[in-house]
Motif scaffolding. Structure first.
Motif, PDB file in Angstrom:
ATOM      1  N   UNK A 113       0.990  -1.328  -0.249  1.00 31.22           N
ATOM      2  CA  UNK A 113      -0.054  -0.412   0.174  1.00 31.22           C
ATOM      3  C   UNK A 113       1.079   1.117   0.137  1.00 31.22           C
ATOM      4  N   UNK A 114       0.385   2.141  -0.479  1.00 33.03           N
ATOM      5  CA  UNK A 114       1.267   3.733  -0.436  1.00 33.03           C
ATOM      6  C   UNK A 114       0.938   4.350   0.970  1.00 33.03           C
ATOM      7  N   UNK A 115       0.528   4.033   1.237  1.00 31.67           N
ATOM      8  CA  UNK A 115       0.758   4.610   2.619  1.00 31.67           C
ATOM      9  C   UNK A 115       1.130   3.661   4.083  1.00 31.67           C
ATOM     10  N   UNK A 116       2.118   2.608   2.950  1.00 30.61           N
ATOM     11  CA  UNK A 116       3.056   1.898   4.247  1.00 30.61           C
ATOM     12  C   UNK A 116       4.138   3.072   4.126  1.00 30.61           C
ATOM     13  N   UNK A 117       4.414   2.647   5.557  1.00 31.10           N
ATOM     14  CA  UNK A 117       5.793   3.882   6.544  1.00 31.10           C
ATOM     15  C   UNK A 117       6.470   2.751   7.415  1.00 31.10           C
ATOM     16  N   UNK A 118       6.902   3.200   8.076  1.00 32.76           N
ATOM     17  CA  UNK A 118       8.489   2.487   9.079  1.00 32.76           C
ATOM     18  C   UNK A 118       7.456   2.238   9.995  1.00 32.76           C
ATOM     19  N   UNK A 119       7.132   1.068  10.830  1.00 32.05           N
ATOM     20  CA  UNK A 119       6.229   1.289  12.516  1.00 32.05           C
ATOM     21  C   UNK A 119       6.642   0.528  12.941  1.00 32.05           C
TER      22      UNK A 119
END
Length: 402
Positions: A346-352
């Motif tokens: 997904x485009x909303x993927x980010x470091x988490x």
């Protein structure tokens, strides 16, 4: 009677096998080594004291009652081993411990030599397999030999009682429970074995017959006392690993939902093929495999799913921690679905960083596993109504900390 004594020896000796399951480690640990030696000697005392063993020893050596000094010498060695064990258990400067151990061994070594010498000087040509103590209670040299082995054993048991009472006030937990078992066993030995022996022997000196105390009461009391002492010695050492493995097995099972979800993407090496693995080892392999799978799924995390479920949970009155677990479980479920369908991240993927990766041990993974949505028709462990894997929230179980 011999069968009962042999069974007691077997149970007594098995505890030593459990402690000595890793010989190289045990040989380097004075406490483990002295515990094993004491228990093995206690088991040998039972074996030697059995009438069948006494008869065999007497027949093989051709000396009537040769089994008596053998048994009494073994009992003295057991008494010495118990005191050495207490010295190692107490600990302290190595030089001081070594000096006390050598003094104890020297004292009881002289006692064993005295027992053998007195037997050689005595006139004991009549074989007695069960009532030797009372039969020869008035015989020169045999009388002294009997009193000597009893006094040596009494000294060890009384010291043990005193030490257990003193240490029991200073420690707690399993160590205190073990000390209480040892104290109970030592007290039972003093009252049920030694006192009955002293009474039966003294009765012979005064012309009375209380032989049943020595032949019928003392042996079972000694067996029970030794088993209690053995349990007290091994309890603080064996119970913690047993509890740890039991909790490991419980955590291993509670991780099943999470492992079923992510196992297809895990690239961790498979555990070595073995017909038997301890629960802790199985749990460790599962933890490693799950963490590897979480790293693989990280690019597929959709934080819009996580934020939506978190906000819904908070609005429903959940605590921040419960809301975070539910949100991460929903996000992970969505990520596993995307990975299985080979969809683009997904485009909303980010470091988490998941909560399960922030805490040591398996507790965080267990919480995450129990927060996963349940398939339709499958009840949750706490009996709550099942929910479909659509992001609907279920009440997570309380965390289980290994």
């Amino acid at each position: 009677m011999s069968l009962v004594v042999y069974l007691a020896a077997l149970v007594f000796g098995m505890t030593s096998v459990l402690l000595f399951r890793r010989p190289r480690t045990a040989m380097r640990n004075p406490l483990t080594l002295s515990t094993c030696v004491a228990i093995v000697l206690g088991a040998l005392v039972f074996v030697c004291a059995a009438p069948a063993t006494l008869a065999t020893v007497n027949e093989l050596t051709g000396v009537p009652n040769f089994g008596a000094p053998l048994t009494y010498g073994m009992l003295s060695a057991y008494s010495c081993a118990v005191l050495v064990l207490l010295i190692n258990w107490r600990g302290g400067p190595r030089a001081r411990v070594r000096r006390m151990v050598l003094r104890t061994m020297a004292a009881y070594g002289l006692l064993v030599v005295a027992i053998v010498v007195l037997f050689l000087l005595a006139d004991a040509d009549t074989e007695r397999l069960t009532d030797l103590d009372t039969y020869y209670a008035g015989t020169p040299f045999m009388r002294e030999m009997i009193l000597l082995y009893l006094l040596g054993h009494s000294a060890a048991m009384l010291v043990m009682c005193a030490v257990c009472v003193k240490w029991g006030r200073e420690v707690g937990g399993l160590l205190r429970a073990g000390l209480r078992l040892i104290l109970l066993g030592a007290a039972l030995d003093v009252v049920g074995f030694q006192l009955t022996k002293y009474t039966a022997v003294a009765a012979r000196w005064t012309g009375h017959d209380l032989d049943f105390l020595s032949t019928s009461v003392a042996p079972p009391m000694a067996s029970l006392a030794a088993l209690l002492c053995s349990a007290g010695f091994v309890l603080p050492r064996l119970l913690p690993p047993v509890v740890a493995h039991w909790r490991g097995l419980d955590d291993y099972r509670r991780l099943d939902p999470l492992w079923s979800l992510v196992r297809s993407v895990s690239t961790a090496p498979k555990p070595p093929a073995s017909w038997w693995q301890l629960p802790q080892a199985r749990l460790q392999w599962r933890e490693v495999s799950i963490h590897d799978a979480l790293l693989t799924l990280a690019p597929y995390f959709d934080h819009r799913v996580r934020e939506r479920v978190r906000d819904t949970a908070l609005s429903a009155g959940r605590s921040p921690h419960q809301a975070r677990l539910a949100a991460e479980a929903a996000m992970l479920t969505d990520a596993a679905r995307r990975a299985a369908a080979r969809e683009e991240p997904p485009q909303s993927a980010a470091t988490y960083r998941l909560h399960a990766t922030e805490v040591p041990g398996p507790s965080g993974l267990v919480e995450l596993a129990q927060a996963l949505p349940r398939p339709p028709g499958r009840a949750t462990p706490d009996g709550a109504a099942p929910s479909a894997m659509t992001g609907t929230l279920t009440e997570p179980e309380e965390p289980h900390v290994a």
